[in-house]
Design a protein around this motif. Structure first.
Motif, PDB file in Angstrom:
ATOM      1  N   ALA A  78       0.843  -1.210   0.000  1.00  0.00           N
ATOM      2  CA  ALA A  78       0.000   0.000   0.000  1.00  0.00           C
ATOM      3  C   ALA A  78       0.871   1.250   0.000  1.00  0.00           C
ATOM      4  CB  ALA A  78      -0.899  -0.002   1.227  1.00  0.00           C
ATOM      5  N   THR A 114      -1.350   8.116  -1.148  1.00  0.00           N
ATOM      6  CA  THR A 114      -1.480   8.865  -2.407  1.00  0.00           C
ATOM      7  C   THR A 114      -1.971  10.291  -2.221  1.00  0.00           C
ATOM      8  OG1 THR A 114      -3.560   7.690  -2.662  1.00  0.00           O
ATOM      9  CG2 THR A 114      -1.705   6.909  -3.963  1.00  0.00           C
ATOM     10  N   GLU A 125      -5.745   9.461   1.586  1.00  0.00           N
ATOM     11  CA  GLU A 125      -6.029   8.374   0.646  1.00  0.00           C
ATOM     12  C   GLU A 125      -4.844   7.434   0.519  1.00  0.00           C
ATOM     13  OE1 GLU A 125      -7.957   9.443  -3.086  1.00  0.00           O
ATOM     14  OE2 GLU A 125      -6.853   7.828  -4.082  1.00  0.00           O
ATOM     15  N   ALA A 133      -3.509   3.895  -1.651  1.00  0.00           N
ATOM     16  CA  ALA A 133      -3.740   3.030  -2.820  1.00  0.00           C
ATOM     17  C   ALA A 133      -3.152   1.654  -2.557  1.00  0.00           C
ATOM     18  CB  ALA A 133      -3.096   3.650  -4.058  1.00  0.00           C
ATOM     19  N   SER A 152      -7.218  -3.547  -8.063  1.00  0.00           N
ATOM     20  CA  SER A 152      -6.542  -2.543  -7.243  1.00  0.00           C
ATOM     21  C   SER A 152      -7.591  -1.696  -6.527  1.00  0.00           C
ATOM     22  CB  SER A 152      -5.663  -1.652  -8.128  1.00  0.00           C
ATOM     23  OG  SER A 152      -4.616  -2.442  -8.675  1.00  0.00           O
ATOM     24  N   ARG A 202      -8.542   1.716  -3.614  1.00  0.00           N
ATOM     25  CA  ARG A 202      -8.093   2.893  -2.884  1.00  0.00           C
ATOM     26  C   ARG A 202      -9.025   3.086  -1.687  1.00  0.00           C
ATOM     27  NH1 ARG A 202     -10.377   7.924  -4.789  1.00  0.00           N
ATOM     28  NH2 ARG A 202     -12.220   7.388  -6.008  1.00  0.00           N
ATOM     29  N   GLN A 246     -11.163  -0.137  -8.749  1.00  0.00           N
ATOM     30  CA  GLN A 246     -10.692   0.677  -9.873  1.00  0.00           C
ATOM     31  C   GLN A 246     -11.830   1.191 -10.740  1.00  0.00           C
ATOM     32  OE1 GLN A 246      -7.686  -1.825 -11.582  1.00  0.00           O
ATOM     33  NE2 GLN A 246      -6.271  -0.097 -11.819  1.00  0.00           N
TER      34      GLN A 246
END
Lengths: 144, 144, 144, 144
Positions: B27, B30, B38, B40, B97, B99, B121
């Motif tokens: 991880a 971001t 945040e 990701a 992926s 977030r 995503q």
């Protein structure tokens, strides 16, 4: 509801073996009884947060899997389970190997409620989880 | 209460860098704003459970850290935070992926309540977390 | 899944009218939209705990009903819902009239996740709830 | 931390007597031990939701108060407590008199974690709650 699967322990060991996330963190399945499952997690630096304690999310991972397999142990063969939600209180910071014990509180046809307790090596009560799972009786416990 | 730290973003990036559990799962941080952070998480097979979806506990890990740092961003420098508890609903399985966005709902002197959302995503809402954190104003954000 | 009921608002007002517990505490239904329901609770001494604030369980009652009817608004006619679980953070003590707003976060075939917010008259954010409900499509929304 | 109050039972009975919301629903305090408190709720039509079961929020009210007073029993005299948050799973619908038992899981200096169980008259496990409370050592347990 169909009868629980008498071969639940083998089914759970096989399923746990496919949880790559458990391999990643080094967790192992140490006990499988009907309605109660225990997972052990040896301490590793890689599991820690910024203060050097095991990350709260890692505590959640082992409690989540222990509760899920406790619920799974009471299900008929052929189906699968999903975690609906869980809530966890962190009771004490941990910088030690851990074990998580998941127990079924109530097993329903669709929903199961389980409780997970995480303990440190010295017996300290590290976290307690309350979790809801949903049975998917027609969906296999493997990638579809 | 002392004023929030104007250098919170640097402080958070440095602290996140010491979360070895975030490195383990891959991880990254971001975005860091006051009250909103945040994280990701690129998809990797190593993060999955037995059905091939990202493990629910991994969803919890990134939401937990996003909420924690969102709370941390509003604290004076010099102190630290602990997660008291969190509750997460898993809304959809994820094989992609992810977030996680953590936002402060209410920042108190001792307790902060934050909310974490995890998205796939393609924008699918994967999980939602409600979390309580406690400030430790006199304890540093590093191993003691 | 069958289509949502176009007459959901009338159905919800009728159902709410049968919630004797809402009558007991003096709560009324003030707004019914698809996926969002608001309940008002005038302040009364009878609703308080030992410190003179509205009892935390009363906050839970109005948030629970607001979330439940928000979920119910998106269901086909003929079925009913049960609350699976809820989690509530109390953000501020309240000694005032309140309103609870329930909104659907995700409506699934079997499970719906909703969020409830409770506000004081001056706009103070008093409590926030995350709730899971289960549809019972073949069970009527009345005593059986 | 100062020593717990040896007169905790009298203090709790007096405080419970000031919870007007408990009077409103007809709940009574039936047992007060150090770290464990029981509340009884006789069945009344006024407590029900639209299907004739005791409202989920009412289950939450008695579990909330039972947990809160279990925590309060372990505190020094002179202070008070607030509920930070609670999470409750409803395990079975109830159309009967109920009892709620609150027990302390971990009593900390600032935060206490308690568990509440609600049972029907026939012993059915109706609900289970996990709760976090915060001590306010310098704030009295009465209106200020």
């Amino acid at each position: 509801m169909n009868a629980p699967d008498p071969n639940f322990a083998a089914r759970i060991r096989e399923s746990f073996g496919r949880q790559k996330a458990m391999t990643l963190i080094g967790a192992t399945l140490t006990s499988v009884e009907a309605g109660e499952v225990e997972i052990a997690l040896p301490y590793r630096d890689e599991l820690t947060q910024q203060k050097g304690f095991v990350h709260g999310g890692i505590l959640g991972m082992i409690a989540d899997s222990a509760c899920g397999y406790a619920a799974f142990s009471l299900m008929p063969a052929g189906g699968s389970l999903v975690t609906v939600e869980y809530k966890m209180n962190i009771l004490a910071p941990a910088r030690t190997s851990l074990r998580a014990i998941g127990k079924v509180i109530r097993a329903g046809r669709t929903l199961t409620v389980a409780r997970g307790e995480v303990y440190a090596q010295d017996g300290t009560h590290v976290a307690t989880m309350q979790q809801t799972l949903m049975a998917l009786p027609d969906r296999p416990d493997r990638p579809e």
